[in-house]
Every structure is written in C-alpha cells, then in structure tokens.
Design a protein around this motif. Sequence first.
Motif, PDB file in Angstrom:
ATOM      1  N   VAL A  13       0.708  -1.233  -0.318  1.00 49.07           N
ATOM      2  CA  VAL A  13      -0.159   0.172   0.041  1.00 49.07           C
ATOM      3  C   VAL A  13       0.673   1.099  -0.103  1.00 49.07           C
ATOM      4  CG1 VAL A  13      -1.717   1.460   1.323  1.00 49.07           C
ATOM      5  CG2 VAL A  13      -2.203  -1.473   1.494  1.00 49.07           C
ATOM      6  N   ILE A  14       1.587   1.767   1.002  1.00 54.13           N
ATOM      7  CA  ILE A  14       2.431   3.019   1.412  1.00 54.13           C
ATOM      8  C   ILE A  14       3.665   3.274   0.234  1.00 54.13           C
ATOM      9  CG2 ILE A  14       3.661   3.439   2.563  1.00 54.13           C
ATOM     10  CD1 ILE A  14       3.022   2.522   5.182  1.00 54.13           C
ATOM     11  N   GLY A  15       3.848   1.672  -0.889  1.00 58.45           N
ATOM     12  CA  GLY A  15       4.681   1.233  -1.416  1.00 58.45           C
ATOM     13  C   GLY A  15       4.490   1.598  -2.592  1.00 58.45           C
ATOM     14  N   VAL A  16       3.248   1.582  -2.878  1.00 59.26           N
ATOM     15  CA  VAL A  16       2.294   1.892  -4.678  1.00 59.26           C
ATOM     16  C   VAL A  16       2.875   3.826  -4.350  1.00 59.26           C
ATOM     17  CG1 VAL A  16      -0.286   1.243  -5.412  1.00 59.26           C
ATOM     18  CG2 VAL A  16       1.294  -0.911  -4.664  1.00 59.26           C
ATOM     19  N   PHE A  17       1.705   3.730  -3.359  1.00 58.43           N
ATOM     20  CA  PHE A  17       1.863   5.723  -3.417  1.00 58.43           C
ATOM     21  C   PHE A  17       3.464   6.073  -3.813  1.00 58.43           C
ATOM     22  CE2 PHE A  17      -2.426   5.207  -1.584  1.00 58.43           C
ATOM     23  CZ  PHE A  17      -3.202   5.508  -1.391  1.00 58.43           C
ATOM     24  N   ILE A  18       4.473   5.841  -2.890  1.00 58.09           N
ATOM     25  CA  ILE A  18       5.747   5.966  -2.973  1.00 58.09           C
ATOM     26  C   ILE A  18       5.453   5.813  -3.963  1.00 58.09           C
ATOM     27  CG2 ILE A  18       7.687   5.863  -2.395  1.00 58.09           C
ATOM     28  CD1 ILE A  18       7.345   5.097   0.568  1.00 58.09           C
ATOM     29  N   ALA A  66       0.074   4.782 -11.496  1.00 58.06           N
ATOM     30  CA  ALA A  66      -0.650   3.840 -11.160  1.00 58.06           C
ATOM     31  C   ALA A  66       0.033   2.642 -12.245  1.00 58.06           C
ATOM     32  CB  ALA A  66      -2.067   3.859 -10.981  1.00 58.06           C
ATOM     33  N   ILE A  67      -0.021   2.518 -13.440  1.00 54.11           N
ATOM     34  CA  ILE A  67       0.131   1.592 -14.528  1.00 54.11           C
ATOM     35  C   ILE A  67       1.470   0.666 -13.709  1.00 54.11           C
ATOM     36  CG2 ILE A  67       0.050   1.074 -16.785  1.00 54.11           C
ATOM     37  CD1 ILE A  67      -1.748   3.327 -17.228  1.00 54.11           C
ATOM     38  N   PHE A  68       1.779   1.919 -14.356  1.00 56.36           N
ATOM     39  CA  PHE A  68       3.867   1.029 -13.284  1.00 56.36           C
ATOM     40  C   PHE A  68       4.362   1.008 -12.902  1.00 56.36           C
ATOM     41  CE2 PHE A  68       3.795   3.330 -18.202  1.00 56.36           C
ATOM     42  CZ  PHE A  68       4.123   1.957 -19.069  1.00 56.36           C
ATOM     43  N   SER A  69       3.053   1.028 -11.461  1.00 53.24           N
ATOM     44  CA  SER A  69       3.422   0.571  -9.829  1.00 53.24           C
ATOM     45  C   SER A  69       3.207  -0.604  -9.701  1.00 53.24           C
ATOM     46  CB  SER A  69       3.136   1.588  -8.946  1.00 53.24           C
ATOM     47  OG  SER A  69       3.270   2.896  -9.256  1.00 53.24           O
ATOM     48  N   SER A  70       2.114  -1.464 -10.763  1.00 58.24           N
ATOM     49  CA  SER A  70       1.560  -2.913 -10.339  1.00 58.24           C
ATOM     50  C   SER A  70       2.552  -3.886 -10.749  1.00 58.24           C
ATOM     51  CB  SER A  70       0.579  -2.418 -11.527  1.00 58.24           C
ATOM     52  OG  SER A  70      -0.453  -4.627 -11.478  1.00 58.24           O
ATOM     53  N   THR A  71       3.335  -4.390 -10.441  1.00 55.51           N
ATOM     54  CA  THR A  71       4.513  -5.643 -10.144  1.00 55.51           C
ATOM     55  C   THR A  71       3.601  -7.160 -10.717  1.00 55.51           C
ATOM     56  OG1 THR A  71       3.985  -6.083  -8.130  1.00 55.51           O
ATOM     57  CG2 THR A  71       5.520  -4.954  -8.601  1.00 55.51           C
ATOM     58  N   ILE A  91      10.935   2.707 -12.380  1.00 52.41           N
ATOM     59  CA  ILE A  91      10.711   1.953 -12.425  1.00 52.41           C
ATOM     60  C   ILE A  91      11.676   1.251 -10.776  1.00 52.41           C
ATOM     61  CG2 ILE A  91       9.715  -0.437 -12.265  1.00 52.41           C
ATOM     62  CD1 ILE A  91       8.112  -0.224 -14.850  1.00 52.41           C
ATOM     63  N   ALA A  92      12.704   1.539 -11.461  1.00 46.69           N
ATOM     64  CA  ALA A  92      13.631   0.773 -10.635  1.00 46.69           C
ATOM     65  C   ALA A  92      14.086   1.750  -9.195  1.00 46.69           C
ATOM     66  CB  ALA A  92      14.928   1.445 -10.972  1.00 46.69           C
ATOM     67  N   VAL A  93      14.170   3.055 -10.240  1.00 46.81           N
ATOM     68  CA  VAL A  93      14.294   3.964  -8.345  1.00 46.81           C
ATOM     69  C   VAL A  93      12.682   3.997  -7.650  1.00 46.81           C
ATOM     70  CG1 VAL A  93      13.934   6.523  -8.191  1.00 46.81           C
ATOM     71  CG2 VAL A  93      15.540   5.781  -9.841  1.00 46.81           C
ATOM     72  N   GLY A  94      11.692   4.415  -8.462  1.00 48.84           N
ATOM     73  CA  GLY A  94      10.839   3.927  -7.747  1.00 48.84           C
ATOM     74  C   GLY A  94      10.468   2.485  -6.146  1.00 48.84           C
ATOM     75  N   ARG A  95      10.484   1.687  -7.115  1.00 48.81           N
ATOM     76  CA  ARG A  95      10.858   0.523  -6.426  1.00 48.81           C
ATOM     77  C   ARG A  95      11.576   1.033  -4.694  1.00 48.81           C
ATOM     78  NH1 ARG A  95       7.684  -3.410  -5.788  1.00 48.81           N
ATOM     79  NH2 ARG A  95       8.992  -6.060  -4.446  1.00 48.81           N
ATOM     80  N   ALA A  96      12.885   0.955  -4.955  1.00 50.49           N
ATOM     81  CA  ALA A  96      14.668   0.828  -3.752  1.00 50.49           C
ATOM     82  C   ALA A  96      13.991   2.179  -3.198  1.00 50.49           C
ATOM     83  CB  ALA A  96      15.705   1.856  -4.720  1.00 50.49           C
ATOM     84  N   VAL A 116      16.653  -9.125  -3.523  1.00 52.34           N
ATOM     85  CA  VAL A 116      15.048 -10.162  -4.158  1.00 52.34           C
ATOM     86  C   VAL A 116      13.863  -9.319  -4.066  1.00 52.34           C
ATOM     87  CG1 VAL A 116      14.347 -12.582  -3.530  1.00 52.34           C
ATOM     88  CG2 VAL A 116      16.388 -12.235  -3.675  1.00 52.34           C
ATOM     89  N   ILE A 117      13.528  -8.968  -3.161  1.00 49.91           N
ATOM     90  CA  ILE A 117      12.145  -8.306  -2.943  1.00 49.91           C
ATOM     91  C   ILE A 117      12.110  -7.167  -4.223  1.00 49.91           C
ATOM     92  CG2 ILE A 117      10.562  -6.586  -1.572  1.00 49.91           C
ATOM     93  CD1 ILE A 117      11.417  -8.658   0.464  1.00 49.91           C
ATOM     94  N   TRP A 118      13.119  -5.869  -4.183  1.00 50.26           N
ATOM     95  CA  TRP A 118      13.341  -5.438  -5.391  1.00 50.26           C
ATOM     96  C   TRP A 118      13.252  -5.809  -6.769  1.00 50.26           C
ATOM     97  CZ3 TRP A 118      17.480  -3.873  -8.379  1.00 50.26           C
ATOM     98  CH2 TRP A 118      17.858  -2.814  -9.087  1.00 50.26           C
ATOM     99  N   TRP A 119      14.062  -6.125  -6.782  1.00 52.45           N
ATOM    100  CA  TRP A 119      14.340  -7.489  -7.950  1.00 52.45           C
ATOM    101  C   TRP A 119      12.932  -7.541  -8.964  1.00 52.45           C
ATOM    102  CZ3 TRP A 119      17.887  -7.390 -11.956  1.00 52.45           C
ATOM    103  CH2 TRP A 119      17.933  -8.570 -12.663  1.00 52.45           C
TER     104      TRP A 119
END
Length: 529
Positions: free
Chosen positions: A115-120, A151-156, A349-354, A384-387
Amino acid sequence: MAVFDYVIEIGRNSSSHEMVVPMTVFVAILCLCLVIGHLLDENRWVNESITAIITGLISGTLILLISKGKSSHILRFNEEVFFIYLLPPIIFNAGFQVKKKQFFHNFLTIMSFGVIGVFISSSIITAGSFWLFPKFNVNGLSVRDYLGIGAIFSSTDTVCTLQVLHQDETPLLYSLVFGEGVVNDATSVVLFNAVQKIDVDKFNGWSALHIFLDFLYLFSTSTALGVAAGLLTSYILRGLYFGRHSSVREISLMLLMAYLSYMLAELFSLSGILTVFFAGILMSHYAWHNVTDSSRITTRHAFKAMSFIAETFIFLYVGMDALDIEKWKMSKQSVWTSMGIYGTVLLLIAVGRAAFVFPLSAFSNYMNRRATRAPSITFKHQIVIWWAGLMRGAVSIALAFKQFTYSGVTVDPVHAVMVTTTVIVVLFSTLVFGFLTKPLISYLLPHNDNTRRSIDREPTISKDTLPLLSFDESATTNLLRAKDSLSMLFERPVYTIHSYWRRFDDTYMRPIFGGPARNESPPRNESPE
C-alpha cells in the motif's frame, strides 16, 4: 473485433465458422504453450510467463506473415473481458492458496510494501514522467493521464520470482514477495480507479487528499465485502453440510460466491480484486474445512488450474500484441526516441521501487527487533524483493488499455505511444529480468538448510505471556492484564497482534465458521494453513 464480440456472435449464430475459427486457433496455441512449458520446466532460465510470451511472439509473427502484414492478432484485447473473466480466478486463487500463517505473521510488512509502497512508487513515476516525457516530444497527456501512468507502472508481476523461490526454504521471503504482489495489484487498481474520479481542472493539494480518502474508502469497503462473502460461504457450508448429498454443490458454491463477491464489488464501484482476494483467504481458512475430503483436494487443484490458464492466456496475448503494426505506425516515434522513453520508464520503475523497499524493510526490522527469534529481512532479501517488483505484467497491460484505448483500439498517436511503451516494458522486464531471476537468486540465496533455520525460523511466543481480559476475574486483575498487554504490544507489536488474533480465532471464530482449533491437527489434504 473484441474477443467478447466473438462470444456474442457465436451465441447468435452457432453455425458461423468465421467466429469459431479464431477461438479454436487461440486455444490450440494455448495448449501448445502448455506443452512447451512442460518440456522446458527443468530449464534454469525459462518459466511459464516467459514461455507464454515467446510463444505469443512466434505465433504473432506467423499470423503477421500469413496476413501479409495486416495484423498479428487472432483476437482483439478487451480490457473489460480481462477484468470480468480473466482476473478474478487469478486473484481468488492467490488468496485461496496463500499460506496464511506466514502471510499474517508478516501482515504489517506486506501491507506497508503493497500500500505505502504503491503510493511512493506511483508518485515518483508520475513526477518523473511529467518532467521527462516532454523532453522526448511526448506532449498532450493530461494530469489524469500522468497519474494513471503512475498507477499503471506501479503494478508488479512477481510470478517469475515466485517460481524460483522455495517456500519451504525461505518462508519469510516467499511470504513477503507473494503477499506484496497481490496487495500491490489490488492497490494499483484501486488507486487507478480513484484517479479517474478527480477533476483535473481543479487539481490541487485537496485533490490529492481526496484521492487518498477515496482510496481508503475503496480499500476498507472492498475488504469488508470480501470478508463478509468468505464468512457467509463458510457459515452456509458448515450449517447445511452440502457434502452429504453432493461434493459438486459445495465446490460450485465456493466458486460462485467468490465470483459473486467480485461482481458485487464492481457493481458498487469498489475494488473487485481486493474483495475476491480476501474472500479467497477467508474461504481457505474456514470454508475449506467444512467440505468433504475429495472437495478439499478438488478445490485446490481446480482453482489453481483456472488461474494458470488465465495467466497463460494473458501473457500469450501480450506476446502477440507486441507485433501490432497499427499501434507502431500510429506512435510516429523514431527508434532512438522510443528507446529513450522505454529506458526512462524502466529507470523510474527501478528508482520508485528502491525508494520504498529498503526504507520500509529497515523500519520492519526495527519494529521486530525485540521479538524472540524473529526473522529479519536481510540485505540480500531486500535485493530479491526489489528485483521481484521490477517486472510488470497483465494488470499493467489491462490498465494501459483501459486508460489509452477503446476496446483495444486507439486513434491518438500519444496514447498509442503509451500503449506500446507499456507492452515493451512488460516484455522487456518479463523476458530479460525473468531470465536473470534464477541465477540471481541462486547466487544470493544458495540452497542451505542451516541458513533457512537461522534466518526464517518463526518466532515463538508463549501463551502464558499473552494476557487476555476475562469476565471471570476482578477489575483489578483485568487492569493488570491490560497493562501487560499494552507493554507487550509496544515491545513486539507484530507478533503480539498476530498471537492475540489466533487465540480470538480459536475461541470465537472457528466454532462458528469452521476449522480445527489451534491444538488440533488440521486435515492432511494439502492444508492451506
């Protein structure tokens, strides 16, 4: 013509071979994909998603040659078909198959990631695309479009990673990756739907607050509906005992109640994904124990098969859609400009994930620092979670089509660019990152039983240290118990809450809705616990 249009026309004229042929060919390719996947099952580099995409690419190329460059499709994608027919069995099976013991042990961490991760992540992708896209001559997108892109590119899509991880060897890591993947998809769709309701002409700080409040409303009500559907199904199966006459009825009831909850959520403009996910969790936790032994085995394999077919169908189509000549011609971008756009999106995507994986992991470790033998999220686990979250899949495709096309067709060149960008990002992330997932995990997490025992061992909390209020004791004793409970809550919040829930579940919920008590042995038919 959309796939749903074929279904309607077949219903009107069952003798029309023109409508039957495309579906027949697609199903034949789907069967071929399953056979190829089986033959490549032991391959170190390939998984089911990659197999389906490559099969789709090859099939699309052949169709393109046969049609002399006119089309690479047998069927035309319709996002409504995806959300109504393909997505529900995938999400329901995810909830039904989840190992709830690990899922709820790590519930707060999973929810913070999902949840928080998707917003970030969405905020970073939205801001980055708003700033960088105009530099590539991508103009004409509205504020709603940029928010939708976030929102589109936050979906993993964590399928590739989950196929490599061993749940028995790394239960903590598997639980986090699996749980975050499902909650992430649900949150992304809820956020996407909330974005569609804003007034872009009056967008300001209050609009952002309105999106957040609307998100909380959708999240809570959708979850409540799913829980209610799961509990109602469990109560009916326990009270009426369908299995004494027919195991088919009890299986059908579970399936139809899950689908009904999804459709009711969509009818009331809620999140069907969240609803059917929690319905699946509640049904596997209670209803699964109220059916016959044969139904327990059948439900788990049948639901998993339905989910598997739907996922393969989607990735097969994505491979075909990558060769859609019409979209490529309409995008009107040079090769280097297109490469710059794809690279920018992947970087965001990589930066937002990290930006959220590492900080939230550190926070989770801090919160669990006092728990006895509590597993920590090591730095290798965090990588691994980031990847795992770098890969994009079916939900991103569906949301992009919903935002930028009408029944799979777009007439706006900028919108065509965004659709092709989404398809390429999904293809690249699934193929390239997916190919590298197995060797990466093998390097970071070599098979070692000692590592598993030392890292992923569950914490143990004695029942004697978990005071509960009692109506049979004095007020003074209960006040002391409450004081001890609060002290433990601050010291070990995650495991204290979980342990209290387990005792409440055994005392009040299971006697009503079904399932063995904590000190009893559950059925041995692949228990979902």
